[in-house]
Each structure stands twice: as C-alpha cells, then as structure tokens.
Design an enzyme around this catalytic site. Structure first.
Site, PDB file in Angstrom:
ATOM      1  N   ASP A 119      14.103   1.457  -1.432  1.00 51.17           N
ATOM      2  CA  ASP A 119      13.837   0.417  -0.419  1.00 51.17           C
ATOM      3  C   ASP A 119      14.228  -0.990  -0.862  1.00 51.17           C
ATOM      4  OD1 ASP A 119      11.768   0.874  -2.275  1.00 51.17           O
ATOM      5  OD2 ASP A 119      10.250  -0.022  -0.990  1.00 51.17           O
ATOM      6  N   GLU A 177       8.882   2.168  -2.438  1.00 54.39           N
ATOM      7  CA  GLU A 177       8.245   1.809  -3.714  1.00 54.39           C
ATOM      8  C   GLU A 177       7.498   0.481  -3.574  1.00 54.39           C
ATOM      9  OE1 GLU A 177       7.073   0.244  -7.290  1.00 54.39           O
ATOM     10  OE2 GLU A 177       8.689  -0.745  -6.215  1.00 54.39           O
TER      11      GLU A 177
END
Ligand SMILES: [Zn+2]
Ligand SMILES: [Zn+2]
Length: 441
Positions: A119, A177
């Site tokens: 991400d 994350e």
C-alpha cells in the site's frame, strides 16, 4: 531480458562445473563446491541482468500508488507477474487484496516465507521525476513499491533455479500495512486469519524495509527488537453535567482529564526503567460544549510505543491503574480502549545469527551495519508472533545524489541501485535458510 537470462544461467553453471571438473581428477566434491559458489554468482548475474526490468517495475508501481485496502491494480499486476513466472500456486484475494504464491524446488526440504507490503500513503508527491505519481494525493512514500519489486525479482530468479532449491519458498504480498480504513479488517492480521501462514506452514519468514538514512549498498539489522510496538488508545472520562456556577453538584471531567494527562506522563518519568524506551503521547483531547456548563465527558486519544513486550504490558497495566486511581479520587469513571495495536518487531536472535554470514558474504562485511532500533512500527511483527522472523533494512539513501528524504515525506525517493542489492541479498538469504533446514534433518 527474461529469455537472455534463461539461456545464460544454465550455461554459466555448466561452465563453472566443467572448470571445476577439469581442475581435479575426482569431480564429485569440487564440483559440488563449485556449484555452491556458482549459485551465488548465478544469482548475482541474474540480478544484474534484471536491473532495467526492476527499475521499470518499481516505477510502474510508483506511478500507480493505491491506498490501504484499495490495492486493486497493484494486486492484479503482482498476480499476473507471478503467474507468468510459472509459480506453483498463486492465490489472490487473501486478506482483501493480498497475493500468496508458492515456488516448489526440485529437491526435498522445508518451507520459508518472504513478505512484501503493497500500500501507499495519502501524501502528495512533490518530486518532479518521469515516474511521478499519477494518482493525485497518493504516493508510495514508504517504499512499498520497492519492497514488491525486490520480492518479484527474487521470485523471477528463483523460479529459474528450481533444481537448486531444497524445499519451497512462499511469497506473501500483503495489503494495508499502514492500517486499513476505520471499520475494515486488513494488514498482516487479516492475512494470517485468512491462512497465509498455513498449507504449507513456513518455519521462518523474512522481510525488508527501505531506509533512506542507510546508504545504498548497505544493509541494517537488529537482533531482538528492531521496531517499536504501536498502540493506539482512546480514553473516555465520565462525570456529571451541571451549571458551571455549582460545580459541587456535578463531577467536572475537564479537571479530572487534566489530572489524568499529567499522571499518565509519570509512568514514563517515574515508574518504568529509564533505560527502556517508552513513549506515551496524548494527541487529542475533546470535551464540553459550553463555557458555563461542567462537561460530563472528555475523550482523549494517544499512542504508546515500546521496544519490549514486557514494558508494553506493564505500561498498559499502569495506565489502567493510574486512570482508575485518578478518576475514582474525583468520583468520576473511565473507559480505555486499545483500537489498534502492533507488537514489537522482534528478530529472532538465533535466526539473525544464522543469517548474517550469507548477508555479509553477499553485501560485503563492511556493508552490514547495526543501527539503533526504530521507534516506528511494522505489522511484520504479527508474523513473528507466529513463526521466527527476520526483518532488515535495505539502504536506499545516497547523500552524493541528494537522496536523503525520510519515508512518509512528500520528497521521499530511493536510489534504484538498491533494488539489485535487495534482490541479491534476499535470494541468497532464502536459499541459505532452506539449505540449513535441509541439513538439519
Ligand atoms: Zn509506512
Ligand atoms: Zn512501510
């Protein structure tokens, strides 16, 4: 690129083996040693020949960043690349947009996992580069584009070395994350709940994170705690609303909350060993609705960081004790909720010790450094709760080129030569681990 390395690798191996055989009359042992040495050379050559492709892959991810739990394109690209490499299983939709793939070696052995996160962050890119983010207000400012690129590079190289792999390598690509949006499940926790560490279960996991304050070519590591635990908490103090002119008829939560703020700071300053890192920060406080009404509720939010799970547990207990004592002294009450928590990123010392020799061999003795642990947090720590893991730092900074901006900043960038270093080191770390496992049995 792919074709060329396909042809070049077996040829180089053949030449190395023939040279070793020619030098001695009994080819068995020297040929084996030559094969082991040539495996490292083979990986090095393959990584070098992937340089342009790695840069291209990283730039593609960088231009198309996606926020946590929104990694739709990223996930598709990762899965397509893994399928094209002919990996044995490529599972998508694990923990939302996660991808888990397995590469089976042709020799028997154990299972090792490697994890990359996917991400990006809600940060507007300020770099003026050809690979600038095309997604307004979103940037790969934590280097997860590089993490995926390295892991894909490792998958590409190892997929052509099955003969030399003793066991299997599990490739984990993890979304969110940085934390899923409120109300959504996500990150390492969700991946684990969805079985990414089962069928087959790896006996160890490796991961890396880019680090701009480490120069390209270098690797940073910590044995034991590497990154902090991170707990986000919210506290509600409850009292009794009354006219501001008659405070004795109510319970003033503004006064109680003020006492709580001060008292909580004494956990750090007076109660926990001064040698132990601990941060308790209150980032917001809200309460009351009018100047002459005693507030019956105040909400406080904050974060706690530690490098030691015992300190973490103790500090949480002391927070409850402190809040219970202070609020009850005024006839008020409290509630405390931990809304998200990440444990300490703890590198298994035995695993670190066993891995360091190959890291030193590949990156060079002087390039393996051990900086202070980071007070930032990583949800890689959740995998390490299940199995031993080693999370190390890939140097991506280059002071001479002006690449110094920290992660999570609008100017963050990496020296892309780090991609080649990352692929070389991680490929060898994984194979070396599988060798040790196979030799133990
Ligand atoms: Zn980050
Ligand atoms: Zn990160």
């Amino acid at each position: 690129m792919k074709l060329r390395s396909n042809l070049a690798l077996p040829l180089s191996l053949f030449l190395a083996l023939s040279a070793a055989a020619a030098l001695t009359k009994s080819p068995a042992l020297p040929a084996l040693i030559a094969a082991n040495a040539s495996r490292e050379e083979e990986i090095a050559r393959a990584a070098e020949s992937l340089r342009a492709k790695l840069i291209e892959t990283r730039r593609d991810f960088h231009m198309h960043p996606e926020l946590s739990n929104r990694e739709e394109r990223t996930s598709r690209v990762v899965a397509e690349k893994l399928r094209a490499l002919g990996l044995d299983e490529v599972k998508t939709g694990v923990g939302k947009y996660g991808v888990v793939a397995l590469l089976k070696g042709r020799q028997p052995g154990g299972v090792v996992a490697v994890r990359a996160d996917m991400d990006a962050l809600p940060i507007q890119e300020t770099l003026d580069v050809p690979y600038k983010s095309r997604n307004d207000g979103v940037k790969h400012a934590c280097g997860h584009d590089a993490h995926m690129t390295v892991e894909l590079g490792v998958a590409e190289i190892l997929s052509k070395m099955r003969d030399q792999i003793r066991g299997s390598v599990k490739f984990i690509f993890q979304p969110a994350e940085e934390g899923p949006p409120p109300g959504e499940r996500g990150g390492a926790r969700f991946m684990i709940e969805e079985g990414c560490l089962e069928n087959p279960r790896p006996s160890a996991i490796f991961g890396l994170h880019v680090m701009p304050n480490i120069e390209v070519g270098q690797i940073g590591y910590n044995s034991g705690p590497a990154m902090a635990s991170s707990d986000r908490f919210s506290i509600t103090v409850r009292g009794k609303k009354v006219h501001g002119a008659y405070p004795h008829d109510g319970i003033d939560t503004v006064v109680v909350a003020a006492e709580c703020v001060t008292a909580l700071q004494t956990i750090r300053s007076r109660r926990i060993n001064t040698q132990e890192p601990l941060v308790i920060s209150l980032g917001s406080i809200h309460g009351g609705n009018r100047f002459n009404i005693i507030a019956d509720e105040v909400k406080l939010e904050g974060t706690m960081r530690t490098l030691n799970e015992e300190v973490r547990a103790k500090a949480i207990e002391m927070m409850r004790q402190t809040l219970a004592g202070v609020t009850s002294a005024y006839g008020a009450s409290y509630e405390m909720e931990f809304v998200s928590n990440t444990p300490v990123t703890y590198n298994d010392p035995a695993l670190v010790e066993a891995t360091l020799p190959v890291m030193r061999k590949i990156a060079g003795e002087k390039n393996i450094i051990s900086p202070r642990p980071q007070m930032g947090a990583e949800d890689f720590s959740l995998y390490q709760k299940a199995i031993p893991g080693f999370f190390y730092f890939l140097g991506v900074g280059n002071k001479a080129k002006g690449i110094t901006a920290m992660i999570h900043t609008p100017e963050f960038d990496i020296d892309e030569e780090s991609l080649v270093v990352g692929v070389k080191v991680m490929s060898n770390v994984l194979l070396d681990y599988l060798d040790r496992e196979a030799n133990r049995k």
